[in-house]
Each structure stands twice: as C-alpha cells, then as structure tokens.
Design a protein around this motif. Structure first.
Motif, PDB file in Angstrom:
ATOM      1  N   ILE A  56      18.880  45.667  -1.813  1.00  0.00           N
ATOM      2  CA  ILE A  56      18.644  46.096  -2.895  1.00  0.00           C
ATOM      3  C   ILE A  56      19.970  46.970  -3.746  1.00  0.00           C
ATOM      4  O   ILE A  56      20.359  47.082  -4.701  1.00  0.00           O
ATOM      5  N   PHE A  57      20.546  47.638  -2.702  1.00  0.00           N
ATOM      6  CA  PHE A  57      21.824  48.261  -2.746  1.00  0.00           C
ATOM      7  C   PHE A  57      22.945  47.265  -3.318  1.00  0.00           C
ATOM      8  O   PHE A  57      23.671  47.637  -4.295  1.00  0.00           O
ATOM      9  N   PHE A  58      23.368  46.293  -2.551  1.00  0.00           N
ATOM     10  CA  PHE A  58      24.342  45.299  -3.072  1.00  0.00           C
ATOM     11  C   PHE A  58      23.841  44.503  -4.217  1.00  0.00           C
ATOM     12  O   PHE A  58      24.666  44.353  -4.998  1.00  0.00           O
ATOM     13  N   ALA A  59      22.645  44.235  -4.372  1.00  0.00           N
ATOM     14  CA  ALA A  59      22.071  43.549  -5.708  1.00  0.00           C
ATOM     15  C   ALA A  59      22.521  44.508  -6.801  1.00  0.00           C
ATOM     16  O   ALA A  59      22.672  43.990  -8.028  1.00  0.00           O
ATOM     17  N   LEU A  60      22.526  45.622  -6.714  1.00  0.00           N
ATOM     18  CA  LEU A  60      22.534  46.692  -7.853  1.00  0.00           C
ATOM     19  C   LEU A  60      24.117  47.161  -8.084  1.00  0.00           C
ATOM     20  O   LEU A  60      24.778  47.427  -9.265  1.00  0.00           O
ATOM     21  N   THR A  61      24.935  46.823  -7.056  1.00  0.00           N
ATOM     22  CA  THR A  61      26.439  47.403  -7.029  1.00  0.00           C
ATOM     23  C   THR A  61      27.353  46.395  -7.076  1.00  0.00           C
ATOM     24  O   THR A  61      28.409  46.611  -7.433  1.00  0.00           O
ATOM     25  N   ILE A  62      26.872  44.856  -6.892  1.00  0.00           N
ATOM     26  CA  ILE A  62      27.930  43.886  -6.878  1.00  0.00           C
ATOM     27  C   ILE A  62      27.538  43.002  -8.230  1.00  0.00           C
ATOM     28  O   ILE A  62      26.278  42.170  -7.966  1.00  0.00           O
ATOM     29  N   PRO A  63      28.116  43.086  -9.246  1.00  0.00           N
ATOM     30  CA  PRO A  63      27.679  42.273 -10.500  1.00  0.00           C
ATOM     31  C   PRO A  63      27.637  41.001 -10.051  1.00  0.00           C
ATOM     32  O   PRO A  63      28.819  40.295  -9.742  1.00  0.00           O
ATOM     33  N   GLY A  64      26.530  40.069 -10.360  1.00  0.00           N
ATOM     34  CA  GLY A  64      26.576  38.617 -10.415  1.00  0.00           C
ATOM     35  C   GLY A  64      26.208  38.302  -8.921  1.00  0.00           C
ATOM     36  O   GLY A  64      26.337  36.935  -8.925  1.00  0.00           O
ATOM     37  N   ILE A  65      26.053  39.024  -8.099  1.00  0.00           N
ATOM     38  CA  ILE A  65      25.673  38.419  -6.664  1.00  0.00           C
ATOM     39  C   ILE A  65      24.273  37.954  -6.751  1.00  0.00           C
ATOM     40  O   ILE A  65      23.462  38.487  -7.109  1.00  0.00           O
ATOM     41  N   ASP A  66      24.080  36.931  -5.901  1.00  0.00           N
ATOM     42  CA  ASP A  66      22.733  36.244  -5.820  1.00  0.00           C
ATOM     43  C   ASP A  66      22.087  36.969  -4.929  1.00  0.00           C
ATOM     44  O   ASP A  66      22.440  37.580  -3.978  1.00  0.00           O
ATOM     45  N   VAL A  67      20.759  37.165  -5.056  1.00  0.00           N
ATOM     46  CA  VAL A  67      19.888  38.043  -4.313  1.00  0.00           C
ATOM     47  C   VAL A  67      19.712  37.882  -2.833  1.00  0.00           C
ATOM     48  O   VAL A  67      19.881  38.295  -1.875  1.00  0.00           O
ATOM     49  N   TYR A  68      19.872  36.295  -2.662  1.00  0.00           N
ATOM     50  CA  TYR A  68      19.694  35.630  -1.115  1.00  0.00           C
ATOM     51  C   TYR A  68      21.195  36.129  -0.568  1.00  0.00           C
ATOM     52  O   TYR A  68      21.059  36.495   0.768  1.00  0.00           O
ATOM     53  N   LEU A  69      22.003  36.222  -1.191  1.00  0.00           N
ATOM     54  CA  LEU A  69      23.537  36.500  -0.574  1.00  0.00           C
ATOM     55  C   LEU A  69      23.663  37.909  -0.266  1.00  0.00           C
ATOM     56  O   LEU A  69      23.743  38.393   0.742  1.00  0.00           O
TER      57      LEU A  69
END
Length: 577
Positions: free
Chosen positions: A100-113
């Motif tokens: 959840i943290f990385f999905a919110l802070t890295i624009p455009g990142i795939d949720v599975y990544l």
C-alpha cells in the motif's frame, strides 16, 4: 587465475575480519559489510555484480541447513506457534502494508510490482541474526529470531513468485495463490524430512570419515533441487532436512561424525556468511550507477528505503507487542495444579487397568498396548511440566520484545530476491531500494543493537550454556542408568563377549561415582567396560531428550562430554593393539 585470486583474498579477509572485529567491539558480519562498501567506492575498483542464482541456489541452502542443524529443537517446539506467526502472519501483514505504501508513493507502479517489493522486504535474514547470538541475551529470544529467519523465506519467496507471475499474466486468483503457498510449504516439509531421514541412515552406514563429510555437503542441495522443481520452497526443504539431521545425529552418528560435522559446518557457515556480507558491500557501486542513470539521482530511492524501514519497524513493533502479551496469558493458563490433576487421573486409569476383573484375562498384546499408551501420556505430562518451568524461568517481557523488534534485520535474501524482479522502468529503482533497506537495517540496527541490549540490561542475561545445577541433574540421571546396567548383566565388550562378574563388581562402583581429579592407569578390559557404560548413558540421554525436562544446551553439552570420553578411550584401546 583472476577468479582464484579473488577467492583467496576474500577468504583471507573473511577470516581476519571475523577474528579481529570483536576486539574493536564490532560484529564480524558488519565489519565485512563495511569493508565491502569501502572497497566498492575506490575509483580503481571495477563494478561488481553477482548472479542472484549463486546466492539463492549456491549459498543460502547450505547456510540455512547449517543453522537448522544447530537449532535447539526442544525450545523451537515450545515457541513454534510464535515462530510460525512471525514467519507467516507478520510477513503477510508487512507485505500488505508495504505494498500500500509503495502504491501510494511511486507514481505509475503496478500493484503487483508493489506487492513483489513488499514481499522481498518483509523477511528477516538468518545471516543477520548471527549478530544477535554474540550478545548473550536470552536463548529463548535467540531461538525465536533464528526460527523466524529460517522459515519466513518460504512465505516471502512464494508471495514474490506469485506477484511476478501476476505481473506477467495480468492477475492471479487469491485462491490459486493460497493453494500455491500451501503446496510450496507442504512439499518442502515432506521432501526435506525424507532427505534428512535418508541422509541419516546413509551416513550412519558409511564409516569412512572423509566420504561421510562429502555426503553431508550435498544434503541441503539434494533437498533444495527436487523441491524447487515441484514448485515448493527449496530453502524450507533445506531447513527441514537440517532440523531432522540435527535431531537424529545423537542417535545415528558416531562421535567422530558428530565432531567432524560440527567443525566442518562451522567453517562452511563462517565462510559463506562472511562472503554474503562482503558481496553485499561490493555491489554498492554498480547499483548506485544504474539508479543514477535511470532515475537521475538517488534521493527518491533513499527516502523510499528510509520510509520502508520505518514502516517495517512499526508493523513489527505492533505485532510483537501482541505476541508478548499473548505469551504471558498462555503461560498463566498452563498451571501446575492442572498438570498434577492430569497426572493423578493417569494413575487412576493405570490402577483400574491392573485391578479390573477382566485384567486377568487380558491378552499380553493388549496389556503392552495399554502400558504404552499410559507411558505416552506420562511423557506428555512430563513435557508439559518442563514447558511450564521454561515459560516461568524465561518469560517474555517488554524488554525482550524490544530486542525482537530491533533485531529483525533484512539481509542477503532481500538483496538476492530483488534481482529476480522483471525488467521494466522501475527495476533499477526497486533493486536500489531493496539494497538500501537491507544495508540500512543491518547498519542502523546491527551497530546499535549492542547498545540497546546494554541499555535494557539484557547483555549476558542468557548465560553461555546450561546451568551447573541442570548439568549435575543430567549427569546423575546418566550415572543412575549406568549403575542399573551393571546389575543387569547386559553389558558386553565391543566384540560381544561378556565381562567377568568380578570386574563389574570391583570397578563398577568407581566408574559410576562422580568424577574426581585422580589420574590412574586402567587395564584393557576396564576401558572396554567404560565404553559399554558410555553406550548406556548415551541411550539414557536420548530418552531424556524426548520429554523436554532438560534444555537442548544441557543435552548437547552432555553428549559432547560422552563423545570426547569415548574418543579418548578408543584411542587408548587402539594403542593397546
């Protein structure tokens, strides 16, 4: 030739750093990590890269196997529920929060990544926990940390594998992911246990010491390879094989084999562990270069890594707080009065079986089965009593919980697993984040952990081994078994011939009395009798290891004493010939 030179220099550096680092108050692994980082920053040192398969396949299986062989099984069983929670629930929780943290802070990142990155940052590292062992804290805390780091790789790597597969195909059903995880663990446990049992029997049959050592080196790989081919966790299979081998060694191996295994695997563990930390430091330059080229600097990766370490520690602190609280409640539920009540009921059942009207007509087979059931029940009660003593003498308080939180460092598994992330615009950034989290947690937590332990007044609280009273009680048990065997007439020489009654009568009392400082010269047949008594005491030691009355440290110390005595006697008997 260049590769050989690097290997030679690496081994020399590992040996010297391990020997010298404690003299200046630094753990050997942290010294090697610092050396690696310093060398990588030298302008003339070339970029250093290593295939992650070398770490995941060539280094981790024997390293985890070696740690599992020496794992204290009795204490591991007692805290298995807590260890399982740390290895599965905490990894799942950490992965979810980090994703959840990385999905919110890295624009455009795939949720599975994001899930894949969270999964590879979640497990603690078995190599990193070696730092904890040197601080002399409670053996219970060390066992929990070591057990967690040995088992949580399965959860992490299965989650990572599932997330990477989802990136390739677009999605993976939750049910399929759960089944994949269950299958990965199940097949690993089955294959690891089978390999461990077969290895025990095979090595017990192979008498040649050098050949036996060669066989021991391939055991972790024999467990790892087929498990991975069948979709399981090869690392968990290597751990299970190590646990089975470690627990069966007292029964199946000779003293020479046990001594050889201990020395050889200690050397292997020292070399591989040191190489892992050295390699982590040496890779710094290349990882930084790739990240600068693709992401115009290192600021983004740095703050992401620092934030991720904070998230990991917060989640871990919350979970460990619940764990410590539940451990206290569990110890309070297990009362001595309840155990005494169960023991009294067993006595009643046994007496009723003997005095019942139909007891006279009971068949010998049914009588034996009944006696075995009663004996198993008594062992369970005895084990529960020993567990209660363990929980009461080694309670987990907030200070121990603080150490468990701060000692949860990341390491080589995180770094090696990061190399398996799929190609894409975020790959260099995520690998650098994983590297910074692994190195940052090792440096931040590793260097400050001794200070924290001293601040909490826990340094040296675990002692250096079994207590003197416990060792005396264990010695008394073995001496009593030896004394009983002297009157049974069952003792024989190594060639099967019987001892004379006069020899047993005149020498037996002296051999079964507590040792003194007197040094005398014994005749050949007296040495043979001592060897026979050692066999009896070792059998009694194996029996005592089943009910948990004595700690693993005390049992292993007593076994080492018997092995050393036996080796000495055998050398003296060989000299006679």
């Amino acid at each position: 030739m260049e590769l050989l030179l690097i290997a030679v220099v690496g081994v020399v550096v590992i040996a010297l750093a391990t020997a010298l680092a404690p003299r200046v108050g630094i753990a050997g692994p942290l010294a090697l990590l610092t050396i690696g980082i310093g060398v990588s920053l030298l302008p003339f040192f070339p970029a250093f890269e290593i295939d992650p398969e070398i770490i995941l396949v060539g280094v981790l299986p024997p390293l985890l196997y070696s740690s599992a062989v020496s794992l204290p099984a009795i204490e591991f069983r007692r805290d298995f529920r807590s260890i399982t929670g740390l290895s599965i629930l905490l990894v799942l929780l950490s992965t979810a929060v980090l994703a959840i943290f990385f999905a919110l802070t890295i624009p455009g990142i795939d949720v599975y990544l994001a899930i894949a990155l969270g999964a590879l940052l979640s497990p603690t590292d078995a190599v990193a926990t070696s730092i904890v062992k040197r601080l002399g804290i409670s053996p219970r805390v060390v066992t929990m940390l070591e057990g967690e780091s040995l088992l949580n790789d399965a959860t992490s790597l299965v989650l990572l594998r599932t997330a990477v597969a989802a990136i390739a195909v677009g999605s993976v059903p939750i049910g399929g992911a759960v089944l994949a995880f269950g299958w990965g663990v199940l097949i690993a446990v089955v294959i690891g246990a089978l390999v461990g049992l077969v290895a025990l029997r095979t090595r017990a049959w192979v008498a040649h010491s050098a050949a036996n050592t060669a066989l021991s080196f391939v055991v972790p790989f024999v467990a790892y390879i087929p498990t991975e081919q069948l979709g399981g966790s090869g690392l968990v299979a290597a751990v299970v094989a190590g646990i089975v081998t470690g627990q069966g060694a007292a029964r199946w191996f000779t003293p020479e084999q046990r001594l050889s295994d201990e020395l050889n695997w200690r050397t292997v563990e020292l070399t591989l562990e040191g190489a892992v930390f050295l390699v982590m430091g040496l890779q710094l330059k290349e990882i930084v270069r790739a990240n600068i080229e693709e992401h115009q600097g290192i600021w983004q990766a740095t703050w992401l890594a620092a934030s991720a370490i904070g998230v990991i520690l917060l989640v871990r602190a919350g979970y460990v707080a619940i764990l410590v609280s539940s451990q206290g409640r569990r110890a309070r539920r297990l009362t001595r009065e309840r155990l005494e009540g169960v023991s009294n009921r067993i006595d009643v059942v046994e007496a009723q079986g003997r005095d019942a009207p139909g007891a006279v007509t009971r068949t010998p087979t049914s009588t034996v089965r009944r006696e075995r059931r009663v004996q198993r029940m008594r062992i369970r009660v005895s084990r529960a009593r020993a567990d209660l003593d363990y929980y009461q003498t080694s309670p987990l308080g907030w200070r121990h919980g603080t150490v468990i939180v701060w000692a949860g460092m990341r390491g080589v598994v995180t770094l090696a697993a990061a190399q398996t992330l799929p190609d894409g615009p975020f790959r260099a950034l995520l690998i650098f984040v994983a590297f910074l989290v692994a190195v940052g947690s090792l440096v931040l937590q590793g260097f400050t952990l001794p200070w924290l332990v001293r601040l909490l007044a826990l340094e040296g609280s675990g002692g250096g081994g079994p207590t003197a009273p416990e060792q005396r009680r264990l010695d008394d048990e073995m001496r009593a078994a030896a004394a009983s065997s002297l009157t049974s007439g069952a003792l024989t020489r190594r060639d099967g011939s019987a001892f004379s009654a006069h020899l047993v009568e005149t020498v037996g009392a002296r051999l079964t009395s507590p040792p003194d400082d007197e040094t005398t010269s014994y005749a050949h047949d007296v040495l043979e009798l001592r060897l026979a008594l050692i066999d009896v005491m070792r059998m009694r030691l194996n029996d005592l290891s089943r009910d948990g009355t004595f700690s693993t440290a005390a049992l292993r110390h007593a076994l080492a004493e018997l092995d050393a005595d036996q080796l000495s006697l055998q050398l003296r008997l060989d000299d006679d010939f």
